[in-house]
Design an enzyme around this catalytic site. Sequence first.
Site, mmCIF file in Angstrom:
data_model
loop_
_atom_site.group_PDB
_atom_site.id
_atom_site.type_symbol
_atom_site.label_atom_id
_atom_site.label_comp_id
_atom_site.label_asym_id
_atom_site.label_seq_id
_atom_site.Cartn_x
_atom_site.Cartn_y
_atom_site.Cartn_z
ATOM 1 N N HIS A 175 7.549 5.366 0.948
ATOM 2 C CA HIS A 175 8.175 4.128 0.441
ATOM 3 C C HIS A 175 8.949 4.402 -0.838
ATOM 4 O O HIS A 175 10.047 3.886 -1.044
ATOM 5 C CB HIS A 175 7.100 3.077 0.102
ATOM 6 C CG HIS A 175 6.280 2.604 1.258
ATOM 7 N ND1 HIS A 175 4.938 2.879 1.374
ATOM 8 C CD2 HIS A 175 6.607 1.859 2.340
ATOM 9 C CE1 HIS A 175 4.470 2.304 2.473
ATOM 10 N NE2 HIS A 175 5.454 1.697 3.081
ATOM 11 N N LYS A 199 10.305 7.491 9.983
ATOM 12 C CA LYS A 199 9.026 7.671 10.677
ATOM 13 C C LYS A 199 8.869 6.579 11.737
ATOM 14 O O LYS A 199 8.380 6.816 12.824
ATOM 15 C CB LYS A 199 7.859 7.604 9.679
ATOM 16 C CG LYS A 199 6.635 8.291 10.191
ATOM 17 C CD LYS A 199 5.342 7.525 10.238
ATOM 18 C CE LYS A 199 5.285 6.155 9.751
ATOM 19 N NZ LYS A 199 4.091 5.428 10.106
ATOM 20 N N ASP A 200 9.316 5.365 11.389
ATOM 21 C CA ASP A 200 9.313 4.258 12.349
ATOM 22 C C ASP A 200 10.677 4.248 13.044
ATOM 23 O O ASP A 200 11.494 3.350 12.834
ATOM 24 C CB ASP A 200 9.040 2.947 11.624
ATOM 25 C CG ASP A 200 7.655 2.942 11.005
ATOM 26 O OD1 ASP A 200 6.678 2.951 11.751
ATOM 27 O OD2 ASP A 200 7.562 2.964 9.765
ATOM 28 N N TYR A 238 0.865 -1.184 0.000
ATOM 29 C CA TYR A 238 0.000 0.000 0.000
ATOM 30 C C TYR A 238 0.901 1.232 0.000
ATOM 31 O O TYR A 238 0.841 2.100 0.882
ATOM 32 C CB TYR A 238 -0.982 0.003 1.173
ATOM 33 C CG TYR A 238 -2.274 0.701 0.800
ATOM 34 C CD1 TYR A 238 -3.154 0.103 -0.098
ATOM 35 C CD2 TYR A 238 -2.589 1.957 1.300
ATOM 36 C CE1 TYR A 238 -4.321 0.747 -0.481
ATOM 37 C CE2 TYR A 238 -3.752 2.608 0.922
ATOM 38 C CZ TYR A 238 -4.618 1.989 0.026
ATOM 39 O OH TYR A 238 -5.761 2.623 -0.355
ATOM 40 N N HIS A 275 3.208 4.511 -0.497
ATOM 41 C CA HIS A 275 3.030 5.960 -0.616
ATOM 42 C C HIS A 275 4.393 6.563 -0.913
ATOM 43 O O HIS A 275 5.396 5.836 -1.033
ATOM 44 C CB HIS A 275 2.404 6.533 0.659
ATOM 45 C CG HIS A 275 3.104 6.087 1.911
ATOM 46 N ND1 HIS A 275 4.392 6.476 2.222
ATOM 47 C CD2 HIS A 275 2.724 5.257 2.920
ATOM 48 C CE1 HIS A 275 4.747 5.941 3.356
ATOM 49 N NE2 HIS A 275 3.763 5.183 3.808
HETATM 50 O O1 PAF Z 1 7.959 -0.788 8.244
HETATM 51 C C1 PAF Z 1 7.309 -1.731 7.744
HETATM 52 O O2 PAF Z 1 6.556 -1.588 6.784
HETATM 53 C C2 PAF Z 1 7.453 -3.124 8.350
HETATM 54 O O3 PAF Z 1 7.537 -3.086 9.736
HETATM 55 C C3 PAF Z 1 8.628 -3.943 7.751
HETATM 56 C C4 PAF Z 1 9.972 -3.298 8.064
HETATM 57 C C5 PAF Z 1 8.451 -4.057 6.257
HETATM 58 C C6 PAF Z 1 8.639 -5.350 8.353
HETATM 59 O O4 PAF Z 1 7.452 -6.026 8.090
#
Ligand code: PAF
Length: 284
Positions: A37, A149-150, A32, A34
């Site tokens: 990514h 962001k994460d 999904y 955006h």
């Molecule tokens: O950040 C994400 O989208 C997920 O946590 C990852 C790193 C792809 C692991 O599933």
Amino acid sequence: MKVFKTIDRLRKLRRDTARNDLSIGLVPTMGYLHDGHIELVRRSVRDCDVTVASIFVNPTQFGPGEDFESYPRDLKRDIKLLKEARCDAVFCPEAEELYPAGFCTTVTVEGLSEQLCGRYRPGHFRGVATVVTKLLMSALPDRAYFGRKDAQQLIIIERMAKDLNMPCRIIGVPTVREADGLAMSSRNSYLTPEERAAAPVLYRALCAAKEMIDSGERDTKRILAAAGKIINSEPMVKLQYLEAVSRENLLPVETLRGKILIAVAAFLGKTRLIDNIMLDLEES
Ligand code: PAF
């Protein structure tokens, strides 16, 4: 652009690129896609000879009652976006490919995984660390790209790659934001128009904290009180946590110095959003 579902095909791509002395960049995603990514893909395309994106909604990082079933999915659109970004290959395995019957090994990054989001999502980072290890072991990339962001996820993955001597550079890429400051996230698609209008308050509060710090304030309590007040002034937002921690160990700090992360998690209705700022302050 090649699209494949098996680890064997991913390994073959790795062998072919190694034979030709080409580097591989991996962009792990849950799809999904955006622009956040796509920025990771752009960075990989710029740095590496071959870019592989993975799309896998990883069940082991969702807790009971979380949104695994409803997590947005649109593989066709994702493939189109990746092609446009000049990604070379997409790995989109079925769950059985990554978790065959009898699977019972996990990766835990102690301590770091229990702070911030880990306190509210037990087991989440074990699921992330395990799947990222599997993706890195399968693709054997030279570099792997993750969004800032994460932030906690990124810090945990950096620690894991170091501790387990993984031969891969972990690259953190700055958060991509909407025009009004909201950090891009696949979960933004859950927001109602009213929630979407309220959501930028999280970044506004982080910016207010940054302004105080830029003008010399270092007292965590005062900074978080001011930022928290901004968030709480928005009735649609239910704050889960707002913390200032050291990026070394993710433990709260009383006075801001060194490598700092100010992180926030909040609910807008049923949707949980996170955001953060990272600061590099003088040690003294
Ligand atoms: O950040 C994400 O989208 C997920 O946590 C990852 C790193 C792809 C692991 O599933």
